[in-house]
Design a protein around this motif. Structure first.
Motif, PDB file in Angstrom:
ATOM      1  N   MET A  58       0.826  -1.144   0.195  1.00 41.65           N
ATOM      2  CA  MET A  58       0.068   0.062  -0.013  1.00 41.65           C
ATOM      3  C   MET A  58       0.974   1.179   0.013  1.00 41.65           C
ATOM      4  SD  MET A  58      -3.199  -1.155  -0.028  1.00 41.65           S
ATOM      5  CE  MET A  58      -4.184   0.316   0.267  1.00 41.65           C
ATOM      6  N   HIS A  59       0.413   2.359  -0.578  1.00 47.08           N
ATOM      7  CA  HIS A  59       0.963   3.619  -0.624  1.00 47.08           C
ATOM      8  C   HIS A  59       0.008   4.708  -0.153  1.00 47.08           C
ATOM      9  CE1 HIS A  59       4.052   1.645  -3.434  1.00 47.08           C
ATOM     10  NE2 HIS A  59       2.745   1.237  -3.956  1.00 47.08           N
ATOM     11  N   THR A  60       0.876   5.497   0.845  1.00 49.34           N
ATOM     12  CA  THR A  60      -0.032   6.871   1.173  1.00 49.34           C
ATOM     13  C   THR A  60       0.187   8.009   0.305  1.00 49.34           C
ATOM     14  OG1 THR A  60       1.674   7.302   2.679  1.00 49.34           O
ATOM     15  CG2 THR A  60      -0.075   5.821   3.454  1.00 49.34           C
ATOM     16  N   VAL A  61      -0.665   8.944   0.372  1.00 48.67           N
ATOM     17  CA  VAL A  61      -0.341  10.217  -0.035  1.00 48.67           C
ATOM     18  C   VAL A  61      -0.468  11.060   1.105  1.00 48.67           C
ATOM     19  CG1 VAL A  61      -1.035  12.153  -1.358  1.00 48.67           C
ATOM     20  CG2 VAL A  61      -1.185   9.956  -2.224  1.00 48.67           C
ATOM     21  N   GLU A  62       0.604  11.664   1.562  1.00 51.26           N
ATOM     22  CA  GLU A  62       0.736  12.371   2.812  1.00 51.26           C
ATOM     23  C   GLU A  62       1.038  13.941   2.603  1.00 51.26           C
ATOM     24  OE1 GLU A  62       2.451   8.652   5.465  1.00 51.26           O
ATOM     25  OE2 GLU A  62       3.729  10.424   5.193  1.00 51.26           O
ATOM     26  N   LEU A  63       0.261  14.762   3.234  1.00 43.57           N
ATOM     27  CA  LEU A  63       0.461  16.521   3.039  1.00 43.57           C
ATOM     28  C   LEU A  63       1.550  16.776   4.361  1.00 43.57           C
ATOM     29  CD1 LEU A  63      -3.104  17.731   2.128  1.00 43.57           C
ATOM     30  CD2 LEU A  63      -1.251  17.012   0.684  1.00 43.57           C
ATOM     31  N   LEU A  64       2.488  17.559   3.825  1.00 41.13           N
ATOM     32  CA  LEU A  64       3.577  17.876   4.884  1.00 41.13           C
ATOM     33  C   LEU A  64       3.268  19.265   5.246  1.00 41.13           C
ATOM     34  CD1 LEU A  64       6.439  16.185   3.265  1.00 41.13           C
ATOM     35  CD2 LEU A  64       4.996  15.136   4.987  1.00 41.13           C
ATOM     36  N   PRO A  65       3.300  19.449   6.599  1.00 39.41           N
ATOM     37  CA  PRO A  65       3.034  20.858   7.046  1.00 39.41           C
ATOM     38  C   PRO A  65       4.259  21.562   7.036  1.00 39.41           C
ATOM     39  CG  PRO A  65       3.214  19.540   8.920  1.00 39.41           C
ATOM     40  CD  PRO A  65       3.138  18.551   7.761  1.00 39.41           C
ATOM     41  N   SER A  66       3.869  23.156   7.013  1.00 38.39           N
ATOM     42  CA  SER A  66       4.857  24.207   6.832  1.00 38.39           C
ATOM     43  C   SER A  66       5.816  23.826   8.418  1.00 38.39           C
ATOM     44  CB  SER A  66       4.082  25.517   6.859  1.00 38.39           C
ATOM     45  OG  SER A  66       3.493  25.651   8.323  1.00 38.39           O
ATOM     46  N   ALA A  67       6.805  24.749   8.227  1.00 37.99           N
ATOM     47  CA  ALA A  67       7.806  24.421   9.437  1.00 37.99           C
ATOM     48  C   ALA A  67       7.221  24.801  10.507  1.00 37.99           C
ATOM     49  CB  ALA A  67       9.060  25.272   8.975  1.00 37.99           C
ATOM     50  N   ALA A  68       6.202  25.916  10.720  1.00 39.64           N
ATOM     51  CA  ALA A  68       5.827  26.271  11.917  1.00 39.64           C
ATOM     52  C   ALA A  68       4.781  25.338  12.460  1.00 39.64           C
ATOM     53  CB  ALA A  68       5.092  27.715  11.572  1.00 39.64           C
ATOM     54  N   LEU A  69       3.871  24.632  11.649  1.00 38.63           N
ATOM     55  CA  LEU A  69       3.045  23.800  12.175  1.00 38.63           C
ATOM     56  C   LEU A  69       3.809  22.262  12.492  1.00 38.63           C
ATOM     57  CD1 LEU A  69      -0.054  23.708   9.477  1.00 38.63           C
ATOM     58  CD2 LEU A  69       0.140  24.712  11.764  1.00 38.63           C
ATOM     59  N   ASP A  70       4.607  22.064  11.485  1.00 40.88           N
ATOM     60  CA  ASP A  70       5.570  20.844  11.995  1.00 40.88           C
ATOM     61  C   ASP A  70       6.075  20.913  13.424  1.00 40.88           C
ATOM     62  OD1 ASP A  70       8.296  19.474  12.060  1.00 40.88           O
ATOM     63  OD2 ASP A  70       7.243  18.491  10.418  1.00 40.88           O
ATOM     64  N   SER A  71       6.773  22.480  13.521  1.00 40.94           N
ATOM     65  CA  SER A  71       7.490  22.665  14.926  1.00 40.94           C
ATOM     66  C   SER A  71       6.432  22.556  16.196  1.00 40.94           C
ATOM     67  CB  SER A  71       7.977  23.816  15.066  1.00 40.94           C
ATOM     68  OG  SER A  71       8.555  24.222  16.221  1.00 40.94           O
ATOM     69  N   ARG A  72       5.229  23.074  15.922  1.00 41.21           N
ATOM     70  CA  ARG A  72       3.916  23.013  16.920  1.00 41.21           C
ATOM     71  C   ARG A  72       3.657  21.652  17.237  1.00 41.21           C
ATOM     72  NH1 ARG A  72       2.613  23.826  21.474  1.00 41.21           N
ATOM     73  NH2 ARG A  72       0.532  24.403  22.040  1.00 41.21           N
ATOM     74  N   VAL A  73       3.517  20.750  16.044  1.00 45.79           N
ATOM     75  CA  VAL A  73       3.067  19.292  16.353  1.00 45.79           C
ATOM     76  C   VAL A  73       4.222  18.579  17.254  1.00 45.79           C
ATOM     77  CG1 VAL A  73       2.554  17.377  15.348  1.00 45.79           C
ATOM     78  CG2 VAL A  73       1.386  19.406  14.426  1.00 45.79           C
ATOM     79  N   ARG A  74       5.276  19.070  16.886  1.00 47.55           N
ATOM     80  CA  ARG A  74       6.523  18.224  17.798  1.00 47.55           C
ATOM     81  C   ARG A  74       6.577  18.780  19.157  1.00 47.55           C
ATOM     82  NH1 ARG A  74      10.071  15.375  14.177  1.00 47.55           N
ATOM     83  NH2 ARG A  74       9.776  16.006  11.924  1.00 47.55           N
ATOM     84  N   GLU A  75       5.989  19.913  19.309  1.00 47.71           N
ATOM     85  CA  GLU A  75       5.962  20.482  20.743  1.00 47.71           C
ATOM     86  C   GLU A  75       5.013  19.765  21.518  1.00 47.71           C
ATOM     87  OE1 GLU A  75       5.266  24.647  20.628  1.00 47.71           O
ATOM     88  OE2 GLU A  75       7.235  25.003  19.738  1.00 47.71           O
ATOM     89  N   LEU A  76       3.785  19.427  20.894  1.00 49.67           N
ATOM     90  CA  LEU A  76       2.821  18.554  21.555  1.00 49.67           C
ATOM     91  C   LEU A  76       3.281  17.073  21.697  1.00 49.67           C
ATOM     92  CD1 LEU A  76      -0.477  20.010  19.728  1.00 49.67           C
ATOM     93  CD2 LEU A  76       0.506  20.687  21.634  1.00 49.67           C
ATOM     94  N   TRP A  77       3.879  16.624  20.788  1.00 53.86           N
ATOM     95  CA  TRP A  77       4.517  15.346  21.012  1.00 53.86           C
ATOM     96  C   TRP A  77       5.499  15.419  22.128  1.00 53.86           C
ATOM     97  CZ3 TRP A  77       7.010  13.377  15.501  1.00 53.86           C
ATOM     98  CH2 TRP A  77       5.612  13.227  14.843  1.00 53.86           C
TER      99      TRP A  77
END
Length: 153
Positions: free
Chosen positions: A1-20
């Motif tokens: 199987m293959h996914t199609v994934e949308l990657l967030p901007s740097a600011a969104l990526d950083s905020r998600v990692r903060e929540l992690w």
């Protein structure tokens, strides 16, 4: 199987990692502990057997992340299913089929998977004050579940 994934901007990526990191620091399940090299914040647009007919995806696309909630046993940050995001999903799904169909598309970014029932209230409480955030999805990739590799789209 293959996914199609949308990657967030740097600011969104950083905020998600903060929540992690907040979840991890609280001793709760978190994708911060997922050690695979391909682990990064993303929104799965569609999963299909083949992406051969996938058209070019017009990115970036504006996104609004709304509330943190449970989706089954996954702790997620919901993404507003805006008309443009819904149209992008419809285009991808119409070209490759797969899952989810448009009437089952629930856009989100995962924060933790397989959260035990006993931990769900604490995780939700910890992140309940997370304010909505606007940003964009700037790029896309595919993940091959057999080879466990990604490729930029």
């Amino acid at each position: 199987m293959h996914t199609v994934e949308l990657l967030p901007s740097a600011a969104l990526d950083s905020r998600v990692r903060e929540l992690w990191a907040l979840l991890l620091q609280a001793g709760l399940p978190s994708l911060a502990t997922h050690a695979h090299a391909t682990n990064r914040p993303h929104l799965t647009l569609v999963t299909a057997a083949s992406l051969a007919d996938l058209p070019h995806l017009p990115l970036p696309i504006v996104a609004s992340l709304t509330s943190v909630r449970m989706l089954g046993r996954a702790l997620v940050w919901a993404v507003d299913p805006s008309p443009s995001l819904s149209a992008l999903h419809e285009t991808a799904w119409s070209s490759v089929g797969g899952w989810p169909p448009p009437d089952e598309f629930v856009p989100h970014i995962s924060l933790a998977l397989r959260v035990p029932l006993a931990d769900q209230p604490a995780a939700l409480d910890l992140l309940s004050a997370t304010p909505p955030m606007s940003g964009s999805f700037d790029a896309a990739r595919t993940y091959d579940t057999e080879t466990r590799t990604t490729r930029n789209l």
